[in-house]
Motif scaffolding. Structure first.
Motif, PDB file in Angstrom:
ATOM      1  N   UNK A  56       0.855  -1.184   0.000  1.00 20.72           N
ATOM      2  CA  UNK A  56       0.000   0.000   0.000  1.00 20.72           C
ATOM      3  C   UNK A  56       0.890   1.232   0.000  1.00 20.72           C
ATOM      4  N   UNK A  57       0.451   2.261  -0.718  1.00 16.16           N
ATOM      5  CA  UNK A  57       1.217   3.486  -0.812  1.00 16.16           C
ATOM      6  C   UNK A  57       0.538   4.633  -0.083  1.00 16.16           C
ATOM      7  N   UNK A  58       1.312   5.330   0.744  1.00 10.77           N
ATOM      8  CA  UNK A  58       0.838   6.472   1.509  1.00 10.77           C
ATOM      9  C   UNK A  58       1.568   7.708   0.997  1.00 10.77           C
ATOM     10  N   UNK A  59       0.820   8.729   0.608  1.00  8.83           N
ATOM     11  CA  UNK A  59       1.399   9.895  -0.057  1.00  8.83           C
ATOM     12  C   UNK A  59       1.613  11.029   0.939  1.00  8.83           C
ATOM     13  N   UNK A  60       2.842  11.549   0.938  1.00  6.74           N
ATOM     14  CA  UNK A  60       3.188  12.699   1.768  1.00  6.74           C
ATOM     15  C   UNK A  60       3.706  13.808   0.850  1.00  6.74           C
ATOM     16  N   UNK A  61       2.776  14.498   0.232  1.00 11.79           N
ATOM     17  CA  UNK A  61       3.089  15.576  -0.715  1.00 11.79           C
ATOM     18  C   UNK A  61       1.885  16.512  -0.738  1.00 11.79           C
ATOM     19  N   UNK A  62       1.983  17.678  -0.121  1.00 12.99           N
ATOM     20  CA  UNK A  62       0.820  18.536   0.071  1.00 12.99           C
ATOM     21  C   UNK A  62       0.062  18.926  -1.199  1.00 12.99           C
ATOM     22  N   UNK A  63       0.721  18.947  -2.334  1.00 13.89           N
ATOM     23  CA  UNK A  63       0.028  19.317  -3.570  1.00 13.89           C
ATOM     24  C   UNK A  63      -0.869  18.191  -4.105  1.00 13.89           C
ATOM     25  N   UNK A  64      -0.704  16.993  -3.577  1.00 15.07           N
ATOM     26  CA  UNK A  64      -1.470  15.849  -4.068  1.00 15.07           C
ATOM     27  C   UNK A  64      -2.831  15.762  -3.390  1.00 15.07           C
ATOM     28  N   UNK A  65      -3.877  15.394  -4.143  1.00 19.35           N
ATOM     29  CA  UNK A  65      -5.185  15.155  -3.514  1.00 19.35           C
ATOM     30  C   UNK A  65      -5.174  13.921  -2.615  1.00 19.35           C
ATOM     31  N   UNK A  66      -4.084  13.160  -2.640  1.00 26.08           N
ATOM     32  CA  UNK A  66      -3.963  11.943  -1.838  1.00 26.08           C
ATOM     33  C   UNK A  66      -3.058  12.148  -0.618  1.00 26.08           C
ATOM     34  N   UNK A 125      10.993  12.746  10.836  1.00 29.83           N
ATOM     35  CA  UNK A 125       9.668  12.950  11.425  1.00 29.83           C
ATOM     36  C   UNK A 125       8.674  11.917  10.914  1.00 29.83           C
ATOM     37  N   UNK A 126       8.723  11.644   9.625  1.00 30.06           N
ATOM     38  CA  UNK A 126       7.821  10.658   9.027  1.00 30.06           C
ATOM     39  C   UNK A 126       8.033   9.280   9.634  1.00 30.06           C
ATOM     40  N   UNK A 127       9.275   8.849   9.700  1.00 34.58           N
ATOM     41  CA  UNK A 127       9.565   7.504  10.161  1.00 34.58           C
ATOM     42  C   UNK A 127       9.299   7.331  11.658  1.00 34.58           C
ATOM     43  N   UNK A 128       9.336   8.414  12.404  1.00 35.87           N
ATOM     44  CA  UNK A 128       8.994   8.340  13.821  1.00 35.87           C
ATOM     45  C   UNK A 128       7.487   8.232  14.037  1.00 35.87           C
ATOM     46  N   UNK A 129       6.710   8.754  13.082  1.00 37.91           N
ATOM     47  CA  UNK A 129       5.262   8.831  13.268  1.00 37.91           C
ATOM     48  C   UNK A 129       4.485   7.710  12.591  1.00 37.91           C
ATOM     49  N   UNK A 130       5.038   7.147  11.514  1.00 39.56           N
ATOM     50  CA  UNK A 130       4.292   6.192  10.690  1.00 39.56           C
ATOM     51  C   UNK A 130       5.134   4.938  10.478  1.00 39.56           C
ATOM     52  N   UNK A 131       4.564   3.740  10.659  1.00 40.33           N
ATOM     53  CA  UNK A 131       5.320   2.514  10.361  1.00 40.33           C
ATOM     54  C   UNK A 131       5.489   2.353   8.852  1.00 40.33           C
ATOM     55  N   UNK A 132       6.720   2.390   8.399  1.00 43.76           N
ATOM     56  CA  UNK A 132       7.041   2.394   6.969  1.00 43.76           C
ATOM     57  C   UNK A 132       8.048   1.288   6.672  1.00 43.76           C
ATOM     58  N   UNK A 133       7.789   0.529   5.624  1.00 40.58           N
ATOM     59  CA  UNK A 133       8.692  -0.548   5.218  1.00 40.58           C
ATOM     60  C   UNK A 133       9.575  -0.181   4.027  1.00 40.58           C
ATOM     61  N   UNK A 134       9.154   0.836   3.269  1.00 36.58           N
ATOM     62  CA  UNK A 134       9.882   1.225   2.062  1.00 36.58           C
ATOM     63  C   UNK A 134       9.631   2.704   1.810  1.00 36.58           C
ATOM     64  N   UNK A 135      10.700   3.448   1.498  1.00 34.78           N
ATOM     65  CA  UNK A 135      10.576   4.848   1.108  1.00 34.78           C
ATOM     66  C   UNK A 135      10.573   4.956  -0.405  1.00 34.78           C
ATOM     67  N   UNK A 136       9.558   5.604  -0.947  1.00 36.80           N
ATOM     68  CA  UNK A 136       9.491   5.840  -2.390  1.00 36.80           C
ATOM     69  C   UNK A 136       9.847   7.305  -2.641  1.00 36.80           C
ATOM     70  N   UNK A 164       5.413   7.540   0.026  1.00 32.62           N
ATOM     71  CA  UNK A 164       5.809   8.316  -1.152  1.00 32.62           C
ATOM     72  C   UNK A 164       6.134   9.732  -0.711  1.00 32.62           C
ATOM     73  N   UNK A 165       7.365  10.161  -0.980  1.00 32.38           N
ATOM     74  CA  UNK A 165       7.803  11.510  -0.652  1.00 32.38           C
ATOM     75  C   UNK A 165       8.424  12.161  -1.880  1.00 32.38           C
ATOM     76  N   UNK A 166       8.481  13.468  -1.873  1.00 32.03           N
ATOM     77  CA  UNK A 166       8.996  14.232  -3.014  1.00 32.03           C
ATOM     78  C   UNK A 166      10.070  15.196  -2.517  1.00 32.03           C
ATOM     79  N   UNK A 167      11.301  14.925  -2.880  1.00 31.42           N
ATOM     80  CA  UNK A 167      12.439  15.762  -2.484  1.00 31.42           C
ATOM     81  C   UNK A 167      12.445  16.053  -0.978  1.00 31.42           C
ATOM     82  N   UNK A 168      12.356  15.019  -0.141  1.00 35.22           N
ATOM     83  CA  UNK A 168      12.297  15.255   1.301  1.00 35.22           C
ATOM     84  C   UNK A 168      13.656  15.654   1.875  1.00 35.22           C
TER      85      UNK A 168
END
Length: 213
Positions: free
Chosen positions: A27-37, A71-82, A60-64
């Motif tokens: 499953x993909x979780x989007x962290x990009x404020x311009x996205x509707x997702x 901050x992301x990895x501390x707050x959300x369980x993530x197995x892969x960074x896209x 999913x991150x964009x130029x993080x």
């Protein structure tokens, strides 16, 4: 061959459950404020928690920045960074080394000339996402519902796992897999009833089509 299925841009726990029950592997979780997702960390954590064990949770991150990722990895369980921005090969390597999480780099394809970048990123990534190059005047690096000429990938093999993305839908994903031999596929807008709104029936149809290939 067992094909990985990534349903990206999930926004609710029900989305995650629909993906899992129909056989999605990611499953993909989007962290990009311009996205509707785009998701807040709290919302993303709830979606991730709804995914059963064995489902790979992809952020999913964009130029993080490094602070963004920490901050992301501390707050959300993530197995892969896209990484779906303009990250250089050096930046991808640095992220992979610094954060202790496998990295998948998205590479936009429009012509054969773009394939060289795939080889360069494969040297520093755990996987690559072969996506359609976004429009020059667009706001979103992915999730645009655009495809590219899949014939560019015919007969090609690469040393790391990869996924095919860009304009995939229930009615064309089997053809895309047969043509490219993709070991994994990624869909977002192709299983939506409206922008950013996942449709459980379309998710089921997409997963069934992948299995048929």
């Amino acid at each position: 061959m067992s094909i990985r299925i990534k349903i990206c841009g999930l926004r609710t726990p029900d989305d995650a459950r629909a993906a899992a029950v129909n056989g999605a592997t990611d499953i993909g979780l989007v962290f990009f404020p311009k996205s509707p997702r785009h998701l807040s960390f709290a919302a993303a954590a709830a979606v991730a928690a709804a995914a059963p064990p064995g489902i790979r949770r992809v952020a999913l991150t964009v130029d993080p920045t490094d602070d963004d990722l920490t901050a992301l990895l501390q707050a959300v369980p993530v197995d892969l960074l896209q990484l779906h921005g303009h990250e250089s090969t050096a930046r991808v390597a640095a992220i992979r080394a610094a954060h202790g999480v496998p990295v998948m780099k998205a590479v936009g394809i429009a012509s054969v000339a773009d394939l060289d970048a795939l080889s360069a990123y494969m040297a520093v990534s755990d996987a690559v996402l072969v996506d359609a190059k976004p429009p020059a005047d667009g706001d979103l690096p992915g999730g645009n519902g655009l495809s590219f000429d899949w014939r560019l990938l015919v007969g090609r093999t690469w040393p790391v796992p990869w996924m095919l993305a860009g304009g995939l839908r229930p009615d064309n994903v089997a053809e895309a897999i047969r043509l490219t031999g993709a070991p994994g596929v990624d869909v977002s807008s192709g299983v939506e009833s409206a922008q950013g709104v996942k449709d459980a029936t379309l998710i089921a149809d997409f997963c069934a089509a992948v299995r048929s290939a």
